[in-house]
Write a protein that holds these residues in place. Sequence first.
Motif, PDB file in Angstrom:
ATOM      1  N   ILE A 159     -26.165  19.361  -3.855  1.00 34.42           N
ATOM      2  CA  ILE A 159     -25.936  18.792  -5.181  1.00 34.42           C
ATOM      3  C   ILE A 159     -27.032  19.288  -6.134  1.00 34.42           C
ATOM      4  O   ILE A 159     -28.205  19.337  -5.761  1.00 34.42           O
ATOM      5  CB  ILE A 159     -25.977  17.246  -5.147  1.00 34.42           C
ATOM      6  N   VAL A 160     -26.608  19.639  -7.341  1.00 35.05           N
ATOM      7  CA  VAL A 160     -27.576  19.965  -8.385  1.00 35.05           C
ATOM      8  C   VAL A 160     -27.249  19.090  -9.605  1.00 35.05           C
ATOM      9  O   VAL A 160     -26.087  18.995 -10.013  1.00 35.05           O
ATOM     10  CB  VAL A 160     -27.514  21.454  -8.778  1.00 35.05           C
ATOM     11  N   GLY A 161     -28.278  18.458 -10.110  1.00 35.62           N
ATOM     12  CA  GLY A 161     -28.094  17.623 -11.293  1.00 35.62           C
ATOM     13  C   GLY A 161     -28.816  18.199 -12.490  1.00 35.62           C
ATOM     14  O   GLY A 161     -29.495  19.227 -12.390  1.00 35.62           O
ATOM     15  N   GLY A 162     -28.640  17.554 -13.597  1.00 35.26           N
ATOM     16  CA  GLY A 162     -29.335  17.976 -14.808  1.00 35.26           C
ATOM     17  C   GLY A 162     -30.001  16.795 -15.470  1.00 35.26           C
ATOM     18  O   GLY A 162     -29.913  15.663 -14.983  1.00 35.26           O
ATOM     19  N   THR A 163     -30.656  17.072 -16.559  1.00 40.06           N
ATOM     20  CA  THR A 163     -31.306  15.972 -17.275  1.00 40.06           C
ATOM     21  C   THR A 163     -30.374  15.456 -18.364  1.00 40.06           C
ATOM     22  O   THR A 163     -29.599  16.207 -18.947  1.00 40.06           O
ATOM     23  CB  THR A 163     -32.623  16.425 -17.929  1.00 40.06           C
ATOM     24  N   VAL A 164     -30.499  14.184 -18.579  1.00 45.30           N
ATOM     25  CA  VAL A 164     -29.671  13.536 -19.592  1.00 45.30           C
ATOM     26  C   VAL A 164     -30.584  13.022 -20.702  1.00 45.30           C
ATOM     27  O   VAL A 164     -31.505  12.245 -20.441  1.00 45.30           O
ATOM     28  CB  VAL A 164     -28.879  12.361 -18.985  1.00 45.30           C
ATOM     29  N   GLY A 165     -30.331  13.509 -21.886  1.00 45.24           N
ATOM     30  CA  GLY A 165     -31.093  13.044 -23.034  1.00 45.24           C
ATOM     31  C   GLY A 165     -30.302  12.009 -23.812  1.00 45.24           C
ATOM     32  O   GLY A 165     -29.180  11.638 -23.428  1.00 45.24           O
ATOM     33  N   CYS A 201     -31.065  10.216  -6.114  1.00 46.67           N
ATOM     34  CA  CYS A 201     -29.950   9.853  -6.987  1.00 46.67           C
ATOM     35  C   CYS A 201     -29.790  10.898  -8.085  1.00 46.67           C
ATOM     36  O   CYS A 201     -30.620  10.958  -9.001  1.00 46.67           O
ATOM     37  CB  CYS A 201     -30.170   8.472  -7.599  1.00 46.67           C
ATOM     38  N   VAL A 202     -28.766  11.696  -7.959  1.00 46.67           N
ATOM     39  CA  VAL A 202     -28.441  12.636  -9.035  1.00 46.67           C
ATOM     40  C   VAL A 202     -27.425  11.920  -9.927  1.00 46.67           C
ATOM     41  O   VAL A 202     -26.371  11.497  -9.453  1.00 46.67           O
ATOM     42  CB  VAL A 202     -27.859  13.947  -8.479  1.00 46.67           C
ATOM     43  N   GLY A 203     -27.768  11.785 -11.188  1.00 41.42           N
ATOM     44  CA  GLY A 203     -26.961  10.970 -12.088  1.00 41.42           C
ATOM     45  C   GLY A 203     -25.548  11.499 -12.266  1.00 41.42           C
ATOM     46  O   GLY A 203     -25.312  12.713 -12.324  1.00 41.42           O
ATOM     47  N   GLY A 204     -24.625  10.552 -12.340  1.00 39.93           N
ATOM     48  CA  GLY A 204     -23.213  10.915 -12.511  1.00 39.93           C
ATOM     49  C   GLY A 204     -22.904  11.475 -13.895  1.00 39.93           C
ATOM     50  O   GLY A 204     -21.798  11.953 -14.137  1.00 39.93           O
ATOM     51  N   CYS A 205     -23.863  11.446 -14.791  1.00 36.91           N
ATOM     52  CA  CYS A 205     -23.659  12.043 -16.122  1.00 36.91           C
ATOM     53  C   CYS A 205     -23.520  13.552 -16.021  1.00 36.91           C
ATOM     54  O   CYS A 205     -22.809  14.178 -16.815  1.00 36.91           O
ATOM     55  CB  CYS A 205     -24.848  11.754 -17.021  1.00 36.91           C
ATOM     56  N   LEU A 206     -24.203  14.118 -15.067  1.00 36.91           N
ATOM     57  CA  LEU A 206     -24.204  15.575 -14.927  1.00 36.91           C
ATOM     58  C   LEU A 206     -24.586  15.912 -13.489  1.00 36.91           C
ATOM     59  O   LEU A 206     -25.762  15.992 -13.139  1.00 36.91           O
ATOM     60  CB  LEU A 206     -25.215  16.196 -15.906  1.00 36.91           C
ATOM     61  N   MET A 207     -23.559  16.097 -12.684  1.00 37.60           N
ATOM     62  CA  MET A 207     -23.793  16.339 -11.256  1.00 37.60           C
ATOM     63  C   MET A 207     -22.866  17.458 -10.775  1.00 37.60           C
ATOM     64  O   MET A 207     -21.654  17.377 -10.948  1.00 37.60           O
ATOM     65  CB  MET A 207     -23.528  15.059 -10.459  1.00 37.60           C
ATOM     66  N   ALA A 208     -23.441  18.472 -10.190  1.00 33.89           N
ATOM     67  CA  ALA A 208     -22.647  19.560  -9.621  1.00 33.89           C
ATOM     68  C   ALA A 208     -22.714  19.474  -8.107  1.00 33.89           C
ATOM     69  O   ALA A 208     -23.798  19.333  -7.537  1.00 33.89           O
ATOM     70  CB  ALA A 208     -23.189  20.893 -10.098  1.00 33.89           C
ATOM     71  N   GLU A 235     -21.165   5.403  -7.561  1.00 33.64           N
ATOM     72  CA  GLU A 235     -20.697   6.489  -6.694  1.00 33.64           C
ATOM     73  C   GLU A 235     -21.648   7.682  -6.723  1.00 33.64           C
ATOM     74  O   GLU A 235     -21.762   8.403  -5.730  1.00 33.64           O
ATOM     75  CB  GLU A 235     -19.272   6.924  -7.099  1.00 33.64           C
ATOM     76  N   ASP A 236     -22.379   7.882  -7.857  1.00 29.77           N
ATOM     77  CA  ASP A 236     -23.294   9.029  -7.933  1.00 29.77           C
ATOM     78  C   ASP A 236     -24.418   8.907  -6.916  1.00 29.77           C
ATOM     79  O   ASP A 236     -24.723   9.840  -6.177  1.00 29.77           O
ATOM     80  CB  ASP A 236     -23.843   9.190  -9.354  1.00 29.77           C
ATOM     81  N   ARG A 237     -25.009   7.718  -6.858  1.00 29.94           N
ATOM     82  CA  ARG A 237     -26.089   7.498  -5.896  1.00 29.94           C
ATOM     83  C   ARG A 237     -25.558   7.585  -4.464  1.00 29.94           C
ATOM     84  O   ARG A 237     -26.211   8.161  -3.576  1.00 29.94           O
ATOM     85  CB  ARG A 237     -26.730   6.122  -6.139  1.00 29.94           C
TER      86      ARG A 237
END
Lengths: 418, 347
Positions: A159-165, A201-208, A235-237
């Motif tokens: 899983i790769v996530g991103g930052t959410v601003g 925990c990769v946030g469900g806002c931006l999760m690959a 579900e993201d966590r």
Amino acid sequence: MLNFLVFMMSLRLLLTVARSAWTVALWVAHPKWVDLEQDFSLEPTVSILLPCFNEGEDVYQCIATILECDYPKDKFQVIAADDFSKDDSYEWIQRAEADFPGRVVARRNPRNLGKSRTLIGASHQCASDIIIVIDSDCIFAKDTIRQLVSCFTSPKMGIVGGTVGVRNPNTNMLTQVQTFAYFLSFNLSKTYENWTRSVTCVGGCLMAIRRPLFEQIEPKILARNWFGAEVTEGEDRFITHQVLLLGYSTFVNVKARCWTTVPEKYPPFFKQQYRWRKSGVRDLMLTYKLLPWHFGKVHLNGIYMGTISPLTMMMFTIMIVAAPFFNPLFFINPHSLFLPLAVGAILHLIIARHTPEQKVKNPLSFVLFGFWWVINSFYLTVLCLLTLDFSDWGSRAKSEQEPQSAAPGLFVSPVAGD
Amino acid sequence: MPLMNLQNIVNKSTITVYRVFAIVTMYGVLASVLMFALLLGFYAVSTSWVAPVILSEQDTEALDLTNKILSSHVTLDEMELDIVKTQEVVAEARNHLVALKALHPKIEAAIARENEHRHATGQPLVDLARQKDSDNARAQDMLAQLAEAEASIDKDLAAGLITKVDTIEAKTQFAKTRSDLTDSKIARILLKDSLLDKTGSTTTYMETLDKKVELESEITVLENTIQSGERQIAAEKLLIDQFRKATDLAAQTPLAIAMQLGRANLALVPYDNQQSAVVGAPVYDCYLSFVGCRQVGQVKAVFAGEQHAVHPIFRTDIRGFLVQLDLSNAESAKSKTLFLGSKPLLF
């Protein structure tokens, strides 16, 4: 009792300071340990899953910005799934489908099923290599998709996530506080976990996530329940945790950026925080339940972050209950206010430098974060512990939402785009 | 299939129990939070609460005060004894002073008489000494002439001009004359001593003066002794008065009351609530902090001394003063707070 509380508080403080110090050390002295070697030549097929509930026009903007990403158009599509919204969300999805033909798939559940099932339903519509899960109120940087997929250089990267601003940092004091919180959560906290590629925990806002992995985990997502009561939030966590348990790495690429509209009023904010906290509580229980299976699969740092760190935070609940008995004015004494003020001042400077679009005009608002943290640590934790049999869409839920069935079926009837 | 049913039953039962527990707990938490907020709010605005304090004679402070009072009494006794001793010393000094002062004019008179006598006899004696010197000089001259006469006697005897008897008589007369001159010289020397006594400062005279100085010095010392003794007596009497006042004040403090009664029911009144603290004001105790109150006594005395304590609810430092409570229900003294004047919420 008092000694125990003092011990727990000291332990928590020590761990936090140690973690923060190590994070800073990683930034300053070992940035390569935190960074991941990216391969921007990677261009796997990507499906962007967009579960939606009561988002209105925002969902259209979300689809529009994600489609503007500089990624081969023939290699990614958006699957927007509406969970039987009460507003015009689905109309906006349909408009996006019409405006971006062939690139957007519109779906609608026949009734409200919750985010997890909506997501899984949407995943059944894709056959891509990578699934990117996004939130329907987000907008994205043009390189977001490329930044995410470029991190899948290793087959062990799950899983790769991103930052959410924050899109609306200065609407009011509440959004200012959330700006601080988001920056802390995504830009600072994840650095520590990135170090060992074990972000819990990769946030469900931006999760690959690799699609095969998602499919492998899907039955477990559906099987989540609390003594028979279905669990639909967090579900993201849960997905991140399961991926770690399968021996894969998880990572947050801070260069993959998106921005969300944070709640501007207290009730939705409360619901959002409640949902997140409950997700954390459930994950803590799951971690302890499956603790033996973590060893050998999950990095020790990940195990620490999943066991000790949240536990000491849970202990704060006890401390917050007990503190007024020893000092009723504990939470409004100058010392308790000074710490948030000091942290807020530092954070303000960092945010202004690194993410100027999120610069907070009133750094003093961080004091409110201190008060919220107390409420969050105490009341929300207790509330979560007492409502584990209940799930909903959190901040997007409306009072007229239909009650969920005790054992809902997975089957989602795609209304359009099949 | 039966296993599934059993699982469902267990799950449903667990969920039911969990929900009941959750609802009860949640309302409990809510009620607790509200009650706590109400409690803080009430004590933030209430102006009639006081914090009961029970003082016992066995309290450390009371024991300390007992020790101090006992020490004060011992000190008082010692000071009174000192005063008596000093008074005795002063009285003795006074007697001695009277005697010495009576002696002093006598010495003065004796010295005056002696000086007068010396003055009266000294000058004639000087004149006589001068006369004596002159006489001796003349006698000495005459003796020189006698030596020639004596030599001529021997020649006259040898020439047979005079008899041997006449010669002996003449020589005897010559020897007698010389002897008289010698006696006269001796008398002159003795007269010189007498002159020294009559006209110079002799040791005897100096001793007499020394005695006089000694007497005067002793008189001065005695006067000083009397004065310092009187000052000491006055100072000690003042100190005794102050000690007595302090002891009297201490006897009126809450601690002393606790020592006298064995136990004192007191209450700390914060300055913010001081208008409620008047003698005779009714005292109320409540079953639930500030709800369900009943009168349990009245204010018996108000003490002025400032006291410091910890706020029974907020745990902050507070300043105030103590009042003595006359409680019909001794157990009320163990309550966290009491109220003066009226029931805090009229029930």
